[in-house]
Design a protein around this motif. Structure first.
Motif, short mmCIF file in Angstrom:
data_model
loop_
_atom_site.label_atom_id
_atom_site.label_comp_id
_atom_site.label_asym_id
_atom_site.label_seq_id
_atom_site.Cartn_x
_atom_site.Cartn_y
_atom_site.Cartn_z
N TRP A 54 0.82 -1.28 0.01
CA TRP A 54 -0.13 -0.01 0.03
C TRP A 54 0.82 1.13 -0.03
CZ3 TRP A 54 -4.61 -0.73 -2.03
CH2 TRP A 54 -5.37 0.26 -1.88
N GLY A 55 0.39 2.56 0.60
CA GLY A 55 1.01 3.62 0.13
C GLY A 55 2.34 3.98 0.84
N VAL A 56 3.19 4.69 -0.12
CA VAL A 56 4.46 5.06 0.70
C VAL A 56 4.71 6.43 -0.14
CG1 VAL A 56 5.56 2.89 0.53
CG2 VAL A 56 5.77 4.04 -1.59
N ALA A 57 5.46 7.07 0.76
CA ALA A 57 6.09 8.56 0.35
C ALA A 57 6.98 8.56 -0.57
CB ALA A 57 6.47 9.36 1.93
N PRO A 58 6.93 9.81 -1.19
CA PRO A 58 7.82 10.19 -2.24
C PRO A 58 9.23 10.07 -1.68
CG PRO A 58 6.12 11.64 -2.71
CD PRO A 58 5.98 10.71 -1.15
N ALA A 59 10.29 9.44 -2.39
CA ALA A 59 11.64 9.31 -1.79
C ALA A 59 12.18 10.60 -1.62
CB ALA A 59 12.40 8.44 -2.80
#
Length: 317
Positions: free
Chosen positions: A253-258
């Motif tokens: 599921w969701g992850v933050a931009p690098a």
């Protein structure tokens, strides 16, 4: 990948909530759309849909959504298209009269672990601490089990309450997750994984299954046993079980931009990436106005409300 929010199981769950749903398909495209209410009026929402294999198929799906929205009196259609190239999608969507929604309803970035290989190779991509916990935590008396009994959702709810108190966030309601369990678990579309320490639960994770993908949906643990880190081997167990059932992917599921280290999701993004895998990007959430005057009024009212909130948050001298 088959996206769980477009499956028959999710359709049945939405119906169990009393919502009106619509499913349509054609050559190279399909969608599940749900009738919802917001300040503008009726909205037709396709979570991670429509799914289209080409721009031409997307155009056909969009035409079907437009016709459907008019027939049911929706003010606008909210979509999260799957199958379009994320880089060229904004231009494609704007050229067809769509505009970005105020916020993304589903994550624009997700993290996928592929299971169509030997599980030793899956483990090899994880951080060593994850592998070691999975292989050795039984020495501390921790065992794992999977259940599809809706009554067991209480274990997860209790841990979510603990996490909410500790971190100050508001989880989805007990009523909602209880209905999720009652609808999806007996159908085999959802499974609760529980870590037990000497017979008592210390962590739990709820996962949803489509035809080829298991989605890691909700997880929490007992505060008093945090040092065990039982959530790590619990997730590896969830992955191993998915592979045994013939599934090809686990969607974390969701992850933050690098490039956003201060993002509010940065902490659990690092957790998810510690299991190996790859990032997948989507075009995001977009609106197609059907009743343009009402949609314009809705947008103006929203911007005014957001502006007032911003002013109220400013420090006074």
């Amino acid at each position: 990948m088959e996206y769980f929010l477009q499956t028959k199981a999710w359709e049945d769950f939405q119906k169990s909530l009393g919502r009106h749903v619509h499913r349509q398909s054609g050559p190279g495209w399909s969608f599940l759309a749900i009738e919802e209410k917001n300040p503008a009026g009726k909205v037709l929402y396709a979570p991670y849909g429509p799914v289209a294999g080409s721009v031409e198929a997307f155009d056909a799906a969009l035409a079907a959504l437009r016709t459907l929205a008019k027939s049911c009196g929706a003010v606008f259609v909210r979509i999260e298209p799957v199958g379009l190239d994320p880089e060229s999608a904004p231009g494609t969507l704007r050229n067809r009269g769509l505009q970005p929604a105020p916020v993304n309803q589903q994550p624009e970035l997700s993290w996928i672990v592929d299971l169509d290989r030997d599980f030793k190779d899956v483990l090899a991509e994880m951080k060593p601490v994850n592998r070691n916990l999975y292989r050795n935590i039984h020495k501390k008396g921790v065992t794992f089990r999977a259940t599809q009994d809706p009554e067991d959702i209480r274990v997860l709810l209790n841990f979510l309450h603990m996490t909410a108190r500790r971190n100050g966030f508001k989880p989805q309601s007990d009523e909602y997750l209880t209905q999720v369990a009652q609808s999806l678990m007996p159908a085999g579309a959802a499974t609760l994984f529980i870590a037990d320490l000497h017979g008592g639960p210390v962590a739990a994770a709820l996962a949803y299954d489509s035809a080829d993908t298991r989605t890691y949906a909700h997880a929490a643990m007992d505060d008093t046993h945090r040092k065990l880190s039982a959530g790590i081997p619990l997730l590896v167990t969830l992955m191993a079980d998915a592979q045994e059932k013939g599934l090809k992917h686990v969607d974390l599921w969701g992850v933050a931009p690098a490039d956003q280290p201060d993002h509010k999701w940065a902490g659990f993004t690092a957790f998810k990436k510690s299991f190996g895998g790859r990032e997948i990007a989507y075009p995001g959430t977009w609106d197609l106005p059907i009743n343009r005057p009402r949609y314009a009024a809705y947008q103006a009212a929203r911007k005014l409300r957001d502006g007032i909130k911003s002013l109220l948050k400013r420090p006074t001298r």
